[in-house]
Write an enzyme that holds these catalytic residues in place. Structure first.
Site, PDB file in Angstrom:
ATOM      1  N   ASP A  43       0.844  -0.739  -0.188  1.00  0.00           N
ATOM      2  CA  ASP A  43       0.688  -0.053   0.191  1.00  0.00           C
ATOM      3  C   ASP A  43       0.618   1.408   0.221  1.00  0.00           C
ATOM      4  O   ASP A  43       0.742   2.106  -0.654  1.00  0.00           O
ATOM      5  CB  ASP A  43      -0.837   0.063   1.111  1.00  0.00           C
ATOM      6  CG  ASP A  43      -2.127  -0.813   0.974  1.00  0.00           C
ATOM      7  OD1 ASP A  43      -2.470  -1.592  -0.404  1.00  0.00           O
ATOM      8  OD2 ASP A  43      -2.559  -1.668   2.107  1.00  0.00           O
ATOM      9  N   GLU A  93      -8.337 -30.579 -19.203  1.00  0.00           N
ATOM     10  CA  GLU A  93      -8.158 -29.339 -18.770  1.00  0.00           C
ATOM     11  C   GLU A  93      -9.445 -28.862 -18.322  1.00  0.00           C
ATOM     12  O   GLU A  93     -10.615 -29.628 -19.318  1.00  0.00           O
ATOM     13  CB  GLU A  93      -7.708 -28.016 -20.047  1.00  0.00           C
ATOM     14  CG  GLU A  93      -7.558 -27.650 -20.969  1.00  0.00           C
ATOM     15  CD  GLU A  93      -7.384 -26.262 -21.626  1.00  0.00           C
ATOM     16  OE1 GLU A  93      -7.847 -25.340 -21.923  1.00  0.00           O
ATOM     17  OE2 GLU A  93      -6.368 -26.524 -21.311  1.00  0.00           O
ATOM     18  N   LYS A  95     -13.087 -26.863 -17.644  1.00  0.00           N
ATOM     19  CA  LYS A  95     -13.956 -26.163 -18.196  1.00  0.00           C
ATOM     20  C   LYS A  95     -14.438 -25.212 -17.303  1.00  0.00           C
ATOM     21  O   LYS A  95     -15.402 -26.023 -16.523  1.00  0.00           O
ATOM     22  CB  LYS A  95     -14.858 -27.121 -19.208  1.00  0.00           C
ATOM     23  CG  LYS A  95     -16.083 -26.464 -20.144  1.00  0.00           C
ATOM     24  CD  LYS A  95     -16.816 -26.054 -21.408  1.00  0.00           C
ATOM     25  CE  LYS A  95     -17.862 -25.925 -21.849  1.00  0.00           C
ATOM     26  NZ  LYS A  95     -18.285 -24.550 -20.933  1.00  0.00           N
ATOM     27  N   ASP A 111     -16.632 -22.440 -15.337  1.00  0.00           N
ATOM     28  CA  ASP A 111     -17.697 -21.845 -15.405  1.00  0.00           C
ATOM     29  C   ASP A 111     -17.835 -20.643 -14.963  1.00  0.00           C
ATOM     30  O   ASP A 111     -18.182 -19.897 -14.499  1.00  0.00           O
ATOM     31  CB  ASP A 111     -19.265 -22.581 -14.390  1.00  0.00           C
ATOM     32  CG  ASP A 111     -19.915 -22.783 -14.624  1.00  0.00           C
ATOM     33  OD1 ASP A 111     -20.310 -21.734 -16.267  1.00  0.00           O
ATOM     34  OD2 ASP A 111     -21.283 -23.054 -14.375  1.00  0.00           O
ATOM     35  N   TYR A 144      -6.587 -19.486 -21.825  1.00  0.00           N
ATOM     36  CA  TYR A 144      -6.106 -21.219 -21.746  1.00  0.00           C
ATOM     37  C   TYR A 144      -5.457 -20.620 -23.825  1.00  0.00           C
ATOM     38  O   TYR A 144      -6.490 -21.987 -24.845  1.00  0.00           O
ATOM     39  CB  TYR A 144      -7.687 -21.429 -22.001  1.00  0.00           C
ATOM     40  CG  TYR A 144      -8.880 -20.875 -21.556  1.00  0.00           C
ATOM     41  CD1 TYR A 144      -8.552 -20.629 -22.922  1.00  0.00           C
ATOM     42  CD2 TYR A 144      -9.051 -21.024 -21.113  1.00  0.00           C
ATOM     43  CE1 TYR A 144     -10.723 -19.229 -23.354  1.00  0.00           C
ATOM     44  CE2 TYR A 144     -10.703 -20.461 -21.048  1.00  0.00           C
ATOM     45  CZ  TYR A 144     -11.300 -19.918 -21.785  1.00  0.00           C
ATOM     46  OH  TYR A 144     -12.600 -19.546 -22.625  1.00  0.00           O
ATOM     47  N   LYS A 168     -18.563 -32.622 -20.580  1.00  0.00           N
ATOM     48  CA  LYS A 168     -19.094 -31.882 -19.706  1.00  0.00           C
ATOM     49  C   LYS A 168     -19.941 -32.955 -18.481  1.00  0.00           C
ATOM     50  O   LYS A 168     -19.746 -34.351 -18.360  1.00  0.00           O
ATOM     51  CB  LYS A 168     -20.740 -31.147 -20.105  1.00  0.00           C
ATOM     52  CG  LYS A 168     -20.950 -30.101 -21.371  1.00  0.00           C
ATOM     53  CD  LYS A 168     -20.597 -28.831 -20.659  1.00  0.00           C
ATOM     54  CE  LYS A 168     -21.853 -27.568 -20.050  1.00  0.00           C
ATOM     55  NZ  LYS A 168     -22.188 -26.774 -20.536  1.00  0.00           N
ATOM     56  N   CYS A 219     -46.799 -10.050   9.750  1.00  0.00           N
ATOM     57  CA  CYS A 219     -46.117 -11.060   9.840  1.00  0.00           C
ATOM     58  C   CYS A 219     -46.447 -12.383  10.158  1.00  0.00           C
ATOM     59  O   CYS A 219     -47.574 -12.429  11.069  1.00  0.00           O
ATOM     60  CB  CYS A 219     -45.602 -10.745  10.666  1.00  0.00           C
ATOM     61  SG  CYS A 219     -44.010 -12.148  12.228  1.00  0.00           S
ATOM     62  N   CYS A 247     -46.957 -13.475  14.360  1.00  0.00           N
ATOM     63  CA  CYS A 247     -47.834 -12.700  15.542  1.00  0.00           C
ATOM     64  C   CYS A 247     -48.733 -11.413  14.702  1.00  0.00           C
ATOM     65  O   CYS A 247     -49.455 -11.046  15.214  1.00  0.00           O
ATOM     66  CB  CYS A 247     -46.418 -11.784  15.884  1.00  0.00           C
ATOM     67  SG  CYS A 247     -46.130 -10.274  14.576  1.00  0.00           S
ATOM     68  N   CYS A 296     -39.871  -8.111  10.590  1.00  0.00           N
ATOM     69  CA  CYS A 296     -41.587  -8.142  11.065  1.00  0.00           C
ATOM     70  C   CYS A 296     -41.036  -6.970  12.385  1.00  0.00           C
ATOM     71  O   CYS A 296     -39.660  -7.559  12.995  1.00  0.00           O
ATOM     72  CB  CYS A 296     -41.433  -9.312  12.011  1.00  0.00           C
ATOM     73  SG  CYS A 296     -42.838  -9.093  13.891  1.00  0.00           S
ATOM     74  N   CYS A 317     -42.347 -11.193  19.082  1.00  0.00           N
ATOM     75  CA  CYS A 317     -42.923 -11.848  18.047  1.00  0.00           C
ATOM     76  C   CYS A 317     -42.141 -12.993  18.268  1.00  0.00           C
ATOM     77  O   CYS A 317     -41.003 -13.772  18.396  1.00  0.00           O
ATOM     78  CB  CYS A 317     -42.657 -12.188  17.106  1.00  0.00           C
ATOM     79  SG  CYS A 317     -42.698 -12.610  15.477  1.00  0.00           S
TER      80      CYS A 317
HETATM   81  S1  IVH Z   1     -11.387 -23.609 -25.223  1.00  0.00           S
HETATM   82  C1  IVH Z   1     -12.448 -22.777 -29.823  1.00  0.00           C
HETATM   83  N1  IVH Z   1     -10.710 -23.506 -22.662  1.00  0.00           N
HETATM   84  O1  IVH Z   1     -16.364 -22.547 -22.736  1.00  0.00           O
HETATM   85  C2  IVH Z   1     -12.181 -22.922 -28.422  1.00  0.00           C
HETATM   86  N2  IVH Z   1     -12.771 -22.829 -23.344  1.00  0.00           N
HETATM   87  O2  IVH Z   1     -18.416 -22.810 -25.602  1.00  0.00           O
HETATM   88  C3  IVH Z   1     -12.437 -21.720 -27.625  1.00  0.00           C
HETATM   89  N3  IVH Z   1     -14.109 -22.455 -21.353  1.00  0.00           N
HETATM   90  O3  IVH Z   1     -16.299 -19.541 -24.836  1.00  0.00           O
HETATM   91  C4  IVH Z   1     -12.494 -22.613 -26.150  1.00  0.00           C
HETATM   92  N4  IVH Z   1     -13.032 -23.400 -19.458  1.00  0.00           N
HETATM   93  O4  IVH Z   1     -16.051 -19.269 -22.437  1.00  0.00           O
HETATM   94  C5  IVH Z   1     -11.621 -22.956 -23.860  1.00  0.00           C
HETATM   95  N5  IVH Z   1     -10.388 -24.211 -20.876  1.00  0.00           N
HETATM   96  C6  IVH Z   1     -11.024 -24.107 -21.466  1.00  0.00           C
HETATM   97  C7  IVH Z   1     -12.349 -23.402 -21.173  1.00  0.00           C
HETATM   98  C8  IVH Z   1     -12.734 -22.543 -22.165  1.00  0.00           C
HETATM   99  C9  IVH Z   1     -14.506 -23.180 -20.096  1.00  0.00           C
HETATM  100  C10 IVH Z   1     -15.726 -21.706 -21.844  1.00  0.00           C
HETATM  101  C11 IVH Z   1     -15.348 -20.460 -22.849  1.00  0.00           C
HETATM  102  C12 IVH Z   1     -15.871 -20.652 -24.407  1.00  0.00           C
HETATM  103  C13 IVH Z   1     -16.686 -21.864 -24.176  1.00  0.00           C
HETATM  104  C14 IVH Z   1     -17.025 -22.657 -25.048  1.00  0.00           C
END
Ligand code: IVH
Length: 669
Positions: A40, A116, A118, A120, A229, A316, A410, A413, A428, A433
Site C-alpha cells: 500500500d 483441461e 472447463k 464456469d 487458455y 460436460k 408477519c 404474530c 417484523c 414475536c
Molecule cells: S477453449 C475454440 N478452454 O467454454 C475454443 N474454453 O463454448 C475456445 N471455457 O466460450 C475455447 N473453460 O468461455 C476453452 N479450458 C477452456 C475453457 C473454455 C471454459 C468456455 C469458454 C468458451 C466456452 C465454450
C-alpha cells in the site's frame, strides 16, 4: 506547464515495475514477498506522484486497477479471429466418437490431447500491443463483442504489461475465462444481504453482471479472477497447445495448473472422471472438462465447422439441475425479524440428495425470477450444497397463475411487515414475536455462542411455548421450574439435570462469546472480538456513543448504530443486569492465564477429522492462541486437514510450520 524532474520520472517507472512484480507474485503465483502494508505504501507513493505530475499518468500503470470514470455505452470490438464456442458432449461414447473422427481426419498421425478444466465463467479476449494490455472484450456473438478494457484492468491477476516478452510475443491476443471463487462470491453475497442489496444467483451470473457494469470503480470492488487458455500470436510459429500454455505462463498470465497431456482417449476419460469426483474441492466452479488436440498442425488440418473447432470438444459433467414444481412459498421469521421467503418444492433428486426447500432470499429475487406458485422451476445445486431456484419454465405455468405477492403481515404474530427504504429485506418489527424470541434463544445457545448442549430448536420451542423462557436471561432461572420440568413428557430427572447443568456450565464462556450470543444485529463473532478488545467490559459498551464505536478500525456506522440502539433499549439493559446477577462473564479477563498456544497464530485449511472449523478455532482460542483467515508472516502454524488447498501451498512457500491433526492434539494435550 510544470516541468517534471528526471528523478520523479525514474521513480515512477521504478514503482510501477515493482508494483507489477508484486501483483504478479501475489495474484498469479500466490507467493507474495512483501506485506500488504508495504504494498500500500508503494501504491500511495505512485498515486501521489501521478497526481502531482499528471503528464506521467499511463494506462498501464498499476494505479489504473481502481477503475475510472463511468461510461455510458461500450464500444464495439470486432474480433481479429472469431471467438468460437465448443461443441458439448456428455458421455464416454460421445468422446470416443470424437476421437474416432479426429483420427479418421488425421490419418496415420496419432493425436495427442490436452485435457483441461472447463471453467464456469465468462469468456474474455485480451489484446497486447508492444507488451502492454490495450484492449479487452467480451465474446459477444463470436464476431463482435463489447470493449470492456477499463473493467478488465481491475482484475488483479491480469497483467497490464507482459513479463519480458520477446519480439514474437509483444503483439498477441489472449483468450481466457473470468470467474469468481466460490468463497469470494459467498462473502460478497453475505455483505450484500447485510446491506439489504440484491443477491446474485451464482458466481457466473455475478461475473457476467459485473463485467457489464458501466462504472469500473464498482468492478474494482468485486473479486474477479481469470485464467488464460488460448494464445493468438501472429508473429510466432506456434507448435502446440501445451507449449502455448507454458508461453502464457512465462508471459505472466494466470494459467490453471490442472491440465494433463494425454496419449489415449482413455486417459482423457480418466481425467474427466477424476474431476467429476473432485470438482467440489476446487475453489471455483467448473462444469466439465475440455479436450483439445495438442498439435497446432493437427488443429489446422482438422479446422472448424460452423461455430466450433473440430479439434476441441467440451466434455460436460452430469447436470446438477432438475425441474420440479413450486408448491408454495413459506415465510420464515428470523431472530432479528427478517422475513425470508422459502420455496416449498415437490421433492426432487438433484446432485445426490433430495431437495424440498430452497431459499428465495427476498421479494426482489422472487420478482426477478417472476415466480408464481404452481410454476415448474429449475433447481440448481452449486458447489455450496444449498439448492437454489435459478429459473422457471414459462411454458409449463398453470393457467390463471398470478405472480406471488407477499402478505403484508408477519405470518407468526400478525404485526404489519416493515420495509426500510432502499433495502430489499422486510421485517417484523415486533421484538416479542414468538418466532423472534425463539430465534434469539436458539442463537444464544448455539455453538460458537454460549454452546449450551441440548438446547436445540425443539427444546426452545417447548420452553418458549410454556412461557418459562421469554429471553436469554430467563434460561438462568430455569432451575425454578425444575420440578415441573421433570414431570413433563419426554423429560424426566436425567434430561432435566443435564440441561440445567449445561446452562450452568455456559456461565464460564468468555465475554466476547456472551456479546456475540446476545444477537445484536451486525455483530458476528469477528465484530464481537473486535469490540471486546476495545471495550473491555459491557459497562464500557453500554456507555459508548456511535463516535466512540466508530473510532475502532473495522467498526462502521451500521454496526455502531446497531450496538447503540441495542443497549439503549430498556428491555436489553434489563437482560444485561440479569445476566450480571447470574454471574456471566461480562468483561474481558485481563489476568488471562497463559495457555499452551499463547502468542501463536494459526491458519486452518482443509477438512479435519475430529473437529469442525468452528470447534478447532474455539480450541485454539481457549488455549490462548489466535486464528487468522489468511496465510501471512504473522502466522506461525498452519493446521492442515484433508484436501488442504492453496493456503497450504502458500504456507510452504513462506516456510511456515505445518501441523496435522495429531500433532495439533499433542500441542494442546
Ligand atoms: S477453449 C475454440 N478452454 O467454454 C475454443 N474454453 O463454448 C475456445 N471455457 O466460450 C475455447 N473453460 O468461455 C476453452 N479450458 C477452456 C475453457 C473454455 C471454459 C468456455 C469458454 C468458451 C466456452 C465454450
Amino acid at each position: 506547464m510544470t516541468s517534471i524532474p528526471d528523478k520523479a520520472v525514474a521513480r515512477v517507472e521504478k514503482l510501477r515495475k515493482e508494483l507489477h512484480e508484486h501483483d504478479y507474485r501475489y495474484y498469479v503465483l500466490a507467493d507474495p514477498s512483501i506485506s500488504d502494508a508495504e504494498y500500500d505504501k508503494l501504491m500511495r507513493e505512485l498515486q501521489a506522484l501521478e497526481a502531482r505530475y499528471p503528464a506521467l499518468q499511463s494506462p498501464d500503470s498499476p494505479t489504473q486497477r481502481v477503475g475510472g470514470a463511468p461510461t455510458k455505452t461500450f464500444a464495439t470490438v470486432t474480433h481479429s479471429v472469431p471467438m468460437l464456442s465448443l461443441a458439448n458432449s456428455y458421455s464416454e461414447e460421445e468422446i470416443r466418437e470424437f476421437d474416432r473422427r479426429v483420427r479418421s481426419i488425421l490419418g496415420k498421425e496419432a493425436p495427442r490431447y490436452v485435457a483441461e478444466l472447463k471453467f464456469d465463467g465468462v469468456a474474455i479476449s485480451l489484446k497486447y500491443r508492444d507488451g502492454v494490455f490495450v484492449q479487452g472484450a467480451t465474446r459477444g456473438d463470436g464476431m463482435q463483442g463489447d470493449d470492456i478494457t477499463t473493467n478488465l484492468k481491475t482484475i488483479r491477476s491480469l497483467p497490464l504489461r507482459l513479463r519480458k516478452p520477446d519480439a514474437r510475443f509483444r503483439d498477441i491476443e489472449v483468450r481466457g475465462e473470468a470467474f469468481m471463487h466460490k468463497e469470494d462470491f459467498a462473502a460478497m453475497n453475505r455483505q450484500r444481504e447485510i446491506a439489504g442489496e440484491k443477491l446474485f444467483i451464482n458466481p457466473r451470473n455475478s461475473t457476467a453482471g459485473t463485467l457489464k457494469l458501466q462504472d469500473s470503480r464498482v468492478v474494482a470492488t468485486r473479486p474477479i479472477k481469470m485464467f488464460s487458455y488460448q494464445l493468438i500470436a501472429p508473429n510466432a510459429k506456434l507448435e502446440s497447445h501445451s507449449k502455448n500454455v507454458e508461453i502464457l505462463r512465462s508471459l505472466g498470465l494466470p494459467v490453471s495448473k490442472q491440465w494433463r497431456l494425454c496419449r489415449t482417449i482413455d486417459e482423457v476419460i480418466e481425467f474427466w472422471k477424476e474431476w467429476e469426483a473432485k470438482r467440489d474441492s476446487l475453489p471455483f466452479d467448473i462444469d466439465g472438462t475440455v479436450i483439445k488436440v495438442d498439435s497446432r498442425a493437427h488443429q489446422e488440418k482438422l479446422g472448424s465447422i460452423a461455430k466450433s473447432p473440430r479439434w476441441a470438444i467440451a466434455f460436460k459433467f452430469a447436470s446438477r439441475k432438475a425441474e420440479t414444481v413450486l408448491n408454495d412459498i413459506i415465510l420464515q421469521v428470523g431472530r432479528v425479524g427478517t422475513i425470508t421467503p422459502v420455496a416449498d418444492l415437490q421433492p426432487v433428486f438433484v446432485g445426490g440428495t433430495t431437495v424440498s426447500r430452497a431459499s428465495l432470499y427476498n421479494m426482489d429475487y422472487i420478482n426477478d425470477l417472476g415466480l408464481c406458485v404452481g410454476d415448474t422451476v429449475i433447481v440448481e445445486k452449486g458447489g455450496d450444497v444449498i439448492p437454489k431456484i435459478t429459473g422457471i419454465i414459462a411454458e409449463k405455468r398453470p393457467k390463471g397463475a398470478t405472480p406471488y405477492k407477499m402478505s403484508s403481515k408477519c405470518p407468526v404474530c400478525g404485526t404489519p411487515i416493515f420495509k426500510p427504504e432502499g433495502e430489499v429485506n422486510v421485517y417484523c418489527e415486533n421484538s416479542e414475536c414468538p418466532a423472534q424470541v425463539k430465534g434469539r434463544i436458539e442463537h444464544f445457545a448455539m455453538r460458537g455462542a454460549m454452546d449450551i448442549e441440548g438446547l436445540g430448536e425443539a427444546v426452545v420451542e417447548q420452553l418458549v411455548g410454556l412461557g418459562w423462557v421469554k429471553n436469554c436471561a430467563d434460561l438462568y432461572s430455569l432451575h425454578d421450574h425444575r420440578d415441573e420440568m421433570i414431570e413433563l413428557e419426554r423429560w424426566g430427572k436425567k434430561s432435566t439435570s443435564n440441561l440445567l447443568e449445561a446452562i450452568e456450565q455456559s456461565k464460564t464462556r468468555p465475554y466476547h462469546r456472551v456479546l456475540y450470543a446476545l444477537g445484536i444485529r451486525h455483530v458476528g463473532q469477528g465484530v464481537a472480538q473486535l469490540l471486546v478488545e476495545h471495550f473491555t467490559s459491557i459497562d464500557q459498551l453500554l456507555a459508548a456513543t456511535e463516535e466512540d464505536l466508530q473510532s475502532v478500525s473495522g467498526i462502521g456506522p451500521q454496526i455502531a448504530e446497531s450496538v447503540v440502539t441495542f443497549f439503549k433499549e430498556k428491555h436489553n439493559k434489563n437482560i444485561v443486569q440479569r445476566l450480571r446477577a447470574a454471574e456471566l462473564l461480562l468483561e474481558a479477563q485481563t489476568s488471562k492465564k497463559k495457555g499452551k498456544l499463547t502468542g501463536l497464530t494459526f491458519v486452518l485449511t482443509g477438512t479435519l477429522a475430529s473437529y469442525t472449523r468452528e470447534q478447532a478455532k474455539l480450541l485454539i482460542e481457549e488455549n490462548g492462541g489466535k486464528v487468522a483467515s489468511g496465510v501471512s508472516k504473522n502466522v506461525q502454524y498452519v493446521l492442515a486437514g484433508e484436501d488442504a488447498g492453496s493456503k497450504l501451498d502458500k504456507a510452504k512457500k513462506l516456510k511456515l510450520a505445518v501441523v496435522d491433526e495429531d500433532e495439533f492434539k499433542k500441542m494442546i494435550s
